[in-house]
Design a protein around this motif. Structure first.
Motif, PDB file in Angstrom:
ATOM      1  N   UNK A 225       0.832  -1.207   0.000  1.00 41.99           N
ATOM      2  CA  UNK A 225       0.000   0.000   0.000  1.00 41.99           C
ATOM      3  C   UNK A 225       0.866   1.256   0.000  1.00 41.99           C
ATOM      4  N   UNK A 226       1.946   1.238   0.775  1.00 39.82           N
ATOM      5  CA  UNK A 226       2.834   2.405   0.839  1.00 39.82           C
ATOM      6  C   UNK A 226       3.441   2.694  -0.530  1.00 39.82           C
ATOM      7  N   UNK A 227       3.861   1.639  -1.232  1.00 33.93           N
ATOM      8  CA  UNK A 227       4.444   1.838  -2.563  1.00 33.93           C
ATOM      9  C   UNK A 227       3.417   2.397  -3.540  1.00 33.93           C
ATOM     10  N   UNK A 228       2.199   1.826  -3.509  1.00 32.54           N
ATOM     11  CA  UNK A 228       1.169   2.275  -4.449  1.00 32.54           C
ATOM     12  C   UNK A 228       0.696   3.693  -4.127  1.00 32.54           C
ATOM     13  N   UNK A 229       0.581   4.000  -2.829  1.00 34.26           N
ATOM     14  CA  UNK A 229       0.126   5.326  -2.434  1.00 34.26           C
ATOM     15  C   UNK A 229       1.112   6.394  -2.876  1.00 34.26           C
ATOM     16  N   UNK A 230       2.390   6.048  -2.828  1.00 35.65           N
ATOM     17  CA  UNK A 230       3.439   7.013  -3.191  1.00 35.65           C
ATOM     18  C   UNK A 230       4.082   6.673  -4.532  1.00 35.65           C
ATOM     19  N   UNK A 231       3.263   6.149  -5.465  1.00 35.86           N
ATOM     20  CA  UNK A 231       3.800   5.684  -6.745  1.00 35.86           C
ATOM     21  C   UNK A 231       4.459   6.827  -7.529  1.00 35.86           C
ATOM     22  N   UNK A 498     -19.922  15.163 -11.304  1.00 35.54           N
ATOM     23  CA  UNK A 498     -20.086  13.731 -11.042  1.00 35.54           C
ATOM     24  C   UNK A 498     -18.783  12.946 -11.213  1.00 35.54           C
ATOM     25  N   UNK A 499     -17.760  13.567 -11.766  1.00 35.69           N
ATOM     26  CA  UNK A 499     -16.481  12.876 -11.977  1.00 35.69           C
ATOM     27  C   UNK A 499     -15.814  12.584 -10.643  1.00 35.69           C
ATOM     28  N   UNK A 500     -15.228  11.382 -10.524  1.00 40.08           N
ATOM     29  CA  UNK A 500     -14.516  11.014  -9.310  1.00 40.08           C
ATOM     30  C   UNK A 500     -13.053  11.466  -9.415  1.00 40.08           C
ATOM     31  N   UNK A 501     -12.519  11.881  -8.274  1.00 37.75           N
ATOM     32  CA  UNK A 501     -11.214  12.559  -8.290  1.00 37.75           C
ATOM     33  C   UNK A 501     -10.037  11.630  -8.002  1.00 37.75           C
ATOM     34  N   UNK A 502     -10.278  10.351  -7.716  1.00 35.05           N
ATOM     35  CA  UNK A 502      -9.193   9.426  -7.408  1.00 35.05           C
ATOM     36  C   UNK A 502      -8.790   9.486  -5.944  1.00 35.05           C
ATOM     37  N   UNK A 503      -7.964   8.512  -5.539  1.00 32.56           N
ATOM     38  CA  UNK A 503      -7.529   8.452  -4.142  1.00 32.56           C
ATOM     39  C   UNK A 503      -6.764   9.715  -3.775  1.00 32.56           C
ATOM     40  N   UNK A 504      -7.212  10.381  -2.705  1.00 32.35           N
ATOM     41  CA  UNK A 504      -6.631  11.638  -2.219  1.00 32.35           C
ATOM     42  C   UNK A 504      -6.665  12.738  -3.280  1.00 32.35           C
ATOM     43  N   UNK A 505      -7.520  12.577  -4.308  1.00 30.90           N
ATOM     44  CA  UNK A 505      -7.619  13.593  -5.353  1.00 30.90           C
ATOM     45  C   UNK A 505      -6.499  13.547  -6.356  1.00 30.90           C
ATOM     46  N   UNK A 506      -5.910  12.348  -6.553  1.00 32.52           N
ATOM     47  CA  UNK A 506      -4.709  12.228  -7.372  1.00 32.52           C
ATOM     48  C   UNK A 506      -4.946  12.588  -8.843  1.00 32.52           C
ATOM     49  N   UNK A 507      -6.208  12.537  -9.315  1.00 27.32           N
ATOM     50  CA  UNK A 507      -6.485  12.850 -10.717  1.00 27.32           C
ATOM     51  C   UNK A 507      -6.486  14.347 -11.001  1.00 27.32           C
ATOM     52  N   UNK A 508      -6.439  15.151  -9.943  1.00 27.37           N
ATOM     53  CA  UNK A 508      -6.438  16.599 -10.111  1.00 27.37           C
ATOM     54  C   UNK A 508      -5.039  17.143  -9.855  1.00 27.37           C
ATOM     55  N   UNK A 509      -4.769  18.302 -10.410  1.00 24.14           N
ATOM     56  CA  UNK A 509      -3.500  18.964 -10.102  1.00 24.14           C
ATOM     57  C   UNK A 509      -3.556  19.519  -8.689  1.00 24.14           C
ATOM     58  N   UNK A 510      -2.375  19.920  -8.182  1.00 20.91           N
ATOM     59  CA  UNK A 510      -2.344  20.462  -6.828  1.00 20.91           C
ATOM     60  C   UNK A 510      -3.217  21.693  -6.691  1.00 20.91           C
ATOM     61  N   UNK A 511      -3.179  22.577  -7.698  1.00 20.60           N
ATOM     62  CA  UNK A 511      -4.008  23.777  -7.655  1.00 20.60           C
ATOM     63  C   UNK A 511      -5.485  23.464  -7.727  1.00 20.60           C
ATOM     64  N   UNK A 512      -5.852  22.478  -8.535  1.00 20.88           N
ATOM     65  CA  UNK A 512      -7.262  22.082  -8.629  1.00 20.88           C
ATOM     66  C   UNK A 512      -7.761  21.500  -7.310  1.00 20.88           C
ATOM     67  N   UNK A 513      -6.918  20.657  -6.695  1.00 25.92           N
ATOM     68  CA  UNK A 513      -7.297  20.103  -5.386  1.00 25.92           C
ATOM     69  C   UNK A 513      -7.501  21.227  -4.370  1.00 25.92           C
ATOM     70  N   UNK A 514      -6.608  22.198  -4.405  1.00 34.40           N
ATOM     71  CA  UNK A 514      -6.679  23.284  -3.441  1.00 34.40           C
ATOM     72  C   UNK A 514      -7.966  24.093  -3.626  1.00 34.40           C
ATOM     73  N   UNK A 515      -8.342  24.312  -4.862  1.00 32.04           N
ATOM     74  CA  UNK A 515      -9.552  25.097  -5.113  1.00 32.04           C
ATOM     75  C   UNK A 515     -10.821  24.320  -4.741  1.00 32.04           C
ATOM     76  N   UNK A 516     -10.802  23.006  -4.950  1.00 34.35           N
ATOM     77  CA  UNK A 516     -11.940  22.198  -4.494  1.00 34.35           C
ATOM     78  C   UNK A 516     -12.028  22.251  -2.968  1.00 34.35           C
ATOM     79  N   UNK A 517     -10.877  22.212  -2.304  1.00 36.47           N
ATOM     80  CA  UNK A 517     -10.864  22.278  -0.841  1.00 36.47           C
ATOM     81  C   UNK A 517     -11.378  23.627  -0.356  1.00 36.47           C
TER      82      UNK A 517
END
Length: 617
Positions: A225-231, A498-517
């Motif tokens: 899990x650690x390897x996949x989470x930090x792939x 309706x789009x899913x963002x992936x684990x921890x929001x990995x499908x979005x850029x850092x800026x996109x994640x920040x704006x959703x937050x």
């Protein structure tokens, strides 16, 4: 019929989850409470089946005797009623008992029992402190939750169901053999002693290996899990080979426990086969000799030999059941170390919800310590800190790394309990109110906002699940996220909100994640707002565009902002300069520059708006 039995055990009890006991049997009993009546029912059914099976052997012996000494012409007349009774037991009673047992086992227990354990344990873990999850792999915690639920079920079932069947069956076999001739019971007794000795020598060792194996399996899964989470990190540093070696080390540690288990299993099989062969040979020889000298009837041989053969067939099953019992006990013991941990932060008895007001915050002589990684003694992070933030005031926290800024915010959120002092919101001590109501009154945007692996809509509405579409749209505009969200899509064809963002929001850029937050916090609309490097993941253009939105977001709220880029908080009503867990300066940007103290030095040493390494020193 199926549905009725499926409803006998409630898989989702609403009782407040309690800390489970740390001793093995009390832990098993704690999680077996809701299923205990049905486990007892299974034990009674298994006992009844064992008694009936032994009686059938007895009837078989009597049938052989009757066949040998009754003329064919009158056999049915004399023994027809007894044979009819045997037929009723065999064709009606046994299937009925087995049907009831199957319904209880498959419909009531197998699914609902472990699901009930998962539900109770998960609810307890959700209320654990932040530090608990920082000390463990999340994948390891999840795996132990799943494994322990199944292991508790298996331990309870093997003791109540299998244990009762084996005990009743063996005692019945001994009594039945002795009822024909006491000497026929001797081989069974000798076999039982040898079998018990084998169990005593092998099974505990299998249990020890099983515990080590469960721990090694959890560690192995944690590494995966650690390897996949930090792939992304693995690929960025081109460390696939290093990860393979690290993973092989974890896998090999698990494999060694498997080899130890299989060696013990081979010793067990070889010894048990020898015991079984001796039992059948001795019983058959002794039975034939007693019959030949006229001490027993032929029916006694017909009882003893099949009993020995039946025990021969059962012996391996019993041994593996006991080995599985100890293996599951090892898994339960492993799970106890994770699931039965006391909570570090708990609501006091009678805690009431926080009554939200204008948002006044006070820290009164607050001291907080924690255990350092390299120190055996607690390290002071905040030391006798006093701070008053007026309702609607905007305060910026400034200081070098380790000054205590984030710790102050974490204490306000009550992620940890303070050592001394008092923290209040609108005059209410936060240690006396419920944690849920406290955190509901505080909106937080951090520099590392992880999103849930759910839709954009669900992420934004997480703070207010009842929010309407118009409110969500307004929150998107506040965060300057309305431009990119409609274009989002996932692999299942879901688009926009309706789009899913992936684990921890990995499908979005850092800026996109920040704006959703930021949109999520805007929709929450809490009276107290915490901004911890809230715009650090945004580029300059987007940051400039969102600053005006943040102004609207802060309107009418008490604001605590942390930033290493001092220019982003220079316009706050008041700046609090921290160093070594204390407040060393406070005032407006202009006042602090005029004072020519720590803040002025930090400001003068910035490069591009950030604190430089020299400034940190």
């Amino acid at each position: 019929m199926f549905a009725w039995f499926e409803r006998r055990i409630d898989p989702y009890p609403i009782d407040t989850p309690e800390m489970p006991p740390r001793s093995l049997w009390r832990f098993v009993l704690h999680y077996s409470r809701g299923a205990l009546p049905w486990m007892i029912s299974l034990a009674l059914i298994s006992s009844a089946i064992a008694v009936i099976e032994v009686l059938l052997f007895n009837w078989l012996g009597e049938l052989v005797n009757r066949l040998s000494d009754t003329p064919r012409e009158i056999f049915w007349q004399q023994h027809g009623a007894r044979l009819a009774m045997m037929a009723v037991v065999l064709l009606v009673l046994m299937p009925a008992i087995n049907l009831l047992g199957a319904l209880i086992l498959n419909q009531s227990v197998m699914g609902n029992f472990p699901q009930r354990i998962r539900w109770q344990a998960h609810r307890y873990l959700l209320r654990q402190s932040i530090g608990y999850f920082q000390d463990e792999f999340s994948g390891r915690i999840a795996q132990r939750l799943m494994q322990t639920a199944l292991a508790v079920r298996e331990v309870a079932m093997k003791i109540m169901d299998v244990g009762s069947y084996v005990l009743i069956y063996f005692l019945g076999a001994m009594v039945l053999a002795a009822s024909q001739d006491w000497r026929l019971a001797i081989p069974f007794l000798a076999w039982a002693i040898g079998y018990g000795t084998l169990l005593w020598l092998i099974v505990p060792r299998l249990g020890e290996v099983a515990k080590a194996q469960a721990d090694a399996r959890s560690a192995m899964t944690g590494r995966v899990v650690d390897s996949y989470t930090n792939i992304a990190t693995v690929k960025l540093f081109s460390h696939s080979t290093r990860e393979e070696e690290w993973m092989q080390e974890g896998m090999d540690a698990f494999l060694q426990t498997v080899h130890r288990q299989m060696r013990l299993s081979s010793i067990q099989d070889i010894t048990l086969n020898a015991l079984n062969v001796m039992l059948v040979a001795v019983v058959t020889t002794l039975g034939l000799w007693l019959w030949s000298v006229g001490q027993i009837a032929v029916g006694a041989v017909a009882i003893a030999v099949p009993l020995a053969l039946r025990l021969n067939n059962m012996a391996h099953w019993i041994m593996w059941e006991f080995a599985a019992l100890f293996e599951n006990i090892g898994t339960v013991r492993d799970g106890i170390t994770t699931l039965a941990m006391p909570r570090q932060v708990v609501d006091v008895p009678g805690a009431r919800p926080l009554v939200t007001g204008p948002g006044e915050v006070r820290f009164d002589q607050v001291t907080f310590r924690y255990m350092g990684v390299t120190s055996a003694r607690p390290l002071a992070v905040l030391n006798d800190l006093t701070l008053h933030i007026a309702p609607g005031e905007r305060v910026g926290l400034v200081g070098r790394s380790g000054a205590g800024k984030s710790t102050l915010v974490n204490l306000l959120l009550r992620f940890h309990d303070i050592e001394e002092g008092r923290i209040t919101i609108d005059g209410q001590d936060i240690s006396q109110v419920t944690q849920d109501s406290l955190r509901a009154a505080i909106g937080v945007v951090t520099q590392d906002n992880s999103l849930l692996h759910r839709s954009v809509r669900e992420n934004i509405a997480y703070g207010r699940p009842d929010a309407g579409e118009d409110e969500i749209a307004e929150a998107l505009r506040t965060a300057e996220a309305q431009g990119f969200v409609p274009a989002l899509s996932d692999s299942y064809g879901r688009r926009g909100l309706d789009a899913h963002v992936g684990e921890r929001g990995v499908k979005l850029s850092g800026g996109q994640r920040q704006r959703i937050a930021i949109a999520r916090v805007a929709l929450k609309d809490a009276p107290i707002l915490v901004l911890d490097e809230a715009t650090s993941a945004l580029d300059s253009e987007v940051e400039a565009a969102i600053q005006s939105r943040l102004e609207a977001l802060m309107e009418g709220k008490t604001v605590i902002a942390i930033a290493h880029r001092l220019s982003t908080i220079a316009a706050m009503d008041r700046l609090i300069v921290m160093d070594g867990g204390r407040i060393v300066e406070q005032g407006t940007h202009g006042e602090l520059l005029a004072r020519d103290g720590l803040y002025a030095r930090l400001w003068s040493r910035q490069s591009g708006g950030f604190l430089t390494a020299d400034a940190a020193e």
